[in-house]
Design a protein around this motif. Structure first.
Motif, short mmCIF file in Angstrom:
data_model
loop_
_atom_site.label_atom_id
_atom_site.label_comp_id
_atom_site.label_asym_id
_atom_site.label_seq_id
_atom_site.Cartn_x
_atom_site.Cartn_y
_atom_site.Cartn_z
N GLY A 30 47.89 -3.91 -49.70
CA GLY A 30 48.20 -5.12 -50.46
C GLY A 30 48.76 -6.24 -49.61
O GLY A 30 48.94 -7.36 -50.11
N LYS A 33 45.50 -7.47 -45.34
CA LYS A 33 44.80 -7.21 -44.07
C LYS A 33 43.31 -7.54 -44.20
O LYS A 33 42.72 -8.16 -43.32
N THR A 34 42.71 -7.09 -45.31
CA THR A 34 41.28 -7.35 -45.49
C THR A 34 41.03 -8.82 -45.82
O THR A 34 40.19 -9.47 -45.16
N ALA A 35 41.74 -9.35 -46.80
CA ALA A 35 41.48 -10.72 -47.26
C ALA A 35 41.82 -11.74 -46.16
O ALA A 35 41.02 -12.64 -45.85
N ARG A 136 43.45 2.80 -54.69
CA ARG A 136 44.27 3.35 -53.61
C ARG A 136 44.77 4.73 -54.02
O ARG A 136 45.71 4.86 -54.81
N VAL A 172 51.65 -17.82 -49.43
CA VAL A 172 50.70 -18.94 -49.42
C VAL A 172 49.30 -18.37 -49.65
O VAL A 172 49.12 -17.15 -49.67
N1 LIG Z 1 47.84 -14.69 -49.28
C1 LIG Z 1 47.30 -14.21 -50.40
N2 LIG Z 1 47.30 -14.97 -51.51
C2 LIG Z 1 46.77 -14.49 -52.64
N3 LIG Z 1 46.20 -13.28 -52.79
C3 LIG Z 1 46.16 -12.50 -51.73
C4 LIG Z 1 46.70 -12.91 -50.48
N4 LIG Z 1 46.51 -11.92 -49.59
C5 LIG Z 1 45.88 -10.93 -50.26
N5 LIG Z 1 45.66 -11.28 -51.54
C6 LIG Z 1 45.02 -10.45 -52.58
O1 LIG Z 1 45.79 -9.25 -52.69
C7 LIG Z 1 44.93 -8.15 -52.89
C8 LIG Z 1 45.17 -7.13 -51.77
O2 LIG Z 1 44.73 -7.72 -50.54
P1 LIG Z 1 43.91 -6.86 -49.46
O3 LIG Z 1 42.89 -6.00 -50.13
O4 LIG Z 1 43.45 -7.81 -48.43
O5 LIG Z 1 45.07 -5.92 -48.90
P2 LIG Z 1 44.99 -4.86 -47.72
O6 LIG Z 1 46.16 -5.12 -46.86
O7 LIG Z 1 43.65 -4.92 -47.08
O8 LIG Z 1 45.20 -3.46 -48.48
P3 LIG Z 1 44.63 -1.98 -48.10
O9 LIG Z 1 45.59 -1.41 -47.09
O10 LIG Z 1 44.69 -1.24 -49.39
O11 LIG Z 1 43.24 -2.14 -47.57
C9 LIG Z 1 43.50 -8.69 -52.93
O12 LIG Z 1 43.14 -8.91 -54.27
C10 LIG Z 1 43.62 -10.01 -52.18
O13 LIG Z 1 42.65 -10.95 -52.58
#
Ligand SMILES: Nc1ncnc2c1ncn2[C@@H]1O[C@H](COP(=O)(O)OP(=O)(O)OP(=O)(O)O)[C@@H](O)[C@H]1O
Ligand SMILES: O=C(O)C1=C[C@@H](O)[C@@H](O)[C@H](O)C1
Ligand SMILES: [Mg+2]
Length: 197
Positions: A30, A33-35, A136, A172
């Protein structure tokens, strides 16, 4: 650094960047990392890779399906193989799964070939992002909020071993976060340089 690894790119504001090392995004589920990793790759015009997605593609199964059928140790072994393989390629942005940086082998591999960037988000922000999704497997417990809090407490000391830390507060947008990460990367000219004309 070999020429093969270096990547020169131009962003929408005509900044040109030279990425010398693979940027490895680490941190809690969350954290973004991916986004944010995907947006950062776009900003730097380099390839984007995600270890969870690579494992899913190779297995033709989702992460929860792999955990359910083969167990977490099997998943972790695949994760180590995939991260090691992806680090061999040209410099890119590589987002990892939330547990990847807990492995000393992975940390060593990452430090040899790339730079680890910890997206440091607080528990409330993480929970607000993961609470609505069932993807998850580690959070499929009777009290997922408490599980997330336990994982957070165990893992923060490991994430703090990353080369660079980018705070997610104040929160942000994804695009602004990617720019925040780029600014932090620019403090390390061995990793990222702006080569504006
Ligand atoms: N800065 C941000 N602003 C708004 N929404 C965000 C932001 N960063 C991430 N998100 C949203 O939060 C959710 C989790 O993000 P993401 O999947 O990138 O997390 P992750 O770190 O890759 O998690 P995992 O370890 O489970 O893969 C997604 O819906 C993403 O679009
Ligand atoms: O935090 C974790 O341990 C995980 C995070 C996800 O990215 C996946 O890699 C998987 O769900 C495990
Ligand atoms: Mg992810």
């Amino acid at each position: 650094m070999s020429e093969f690894q270096q990547s020169v790119a131009e962003d929408s504001q005509n900044h040109r960047y030279a990425l010398h090392k693979t940027v490895v995004m680490v941190g809690m589920m969350g954290a973004g990392k991916t986004a944010v990793g995907r947006a950062l790759a776009q900003l730097l015009t380099v390839p984007f890779l995600d270890s969870d997605q690579e494992i899913e593609a190779a297995a033709n199964m989702s992460v929860p399906e792999i955990f359910a059928r083969d167990g977490e140790p099997f998943f972790r072994a695949r994760e180590t193989q995939v991260i090691s393989r992806l680090l061999q390629g040209r410099a890119c942005v590589l987002s990892t799964g939330g547990g990847a940086f807990l492995s000393e082998t992975n940390r060593t591999n990452i430090s040899e070939r790339g730079v680890a960037v910890w997206l440091d988000a607080d528990l409330d922000l993480l929970w607000s992002r993961v609470r609505h999704r069932d993807t998850r497997p580690l959070l499929r417990t009777a009290d997922p909020r408490a599980t997330l809090a336990e994982l957070f407490a165990q893992r923060v000391p490991e994430y703090s071993k990353a080369d660079l830390r980018v705070p997610c507060a104040p929160p942000v947008s994804i695009d602004l976060m990617s720019k925040r990460v780029a600014e932090v990367l620019l403090t390390r000219p061995d990793v990222l340089e702006r080569v504006d004309a």
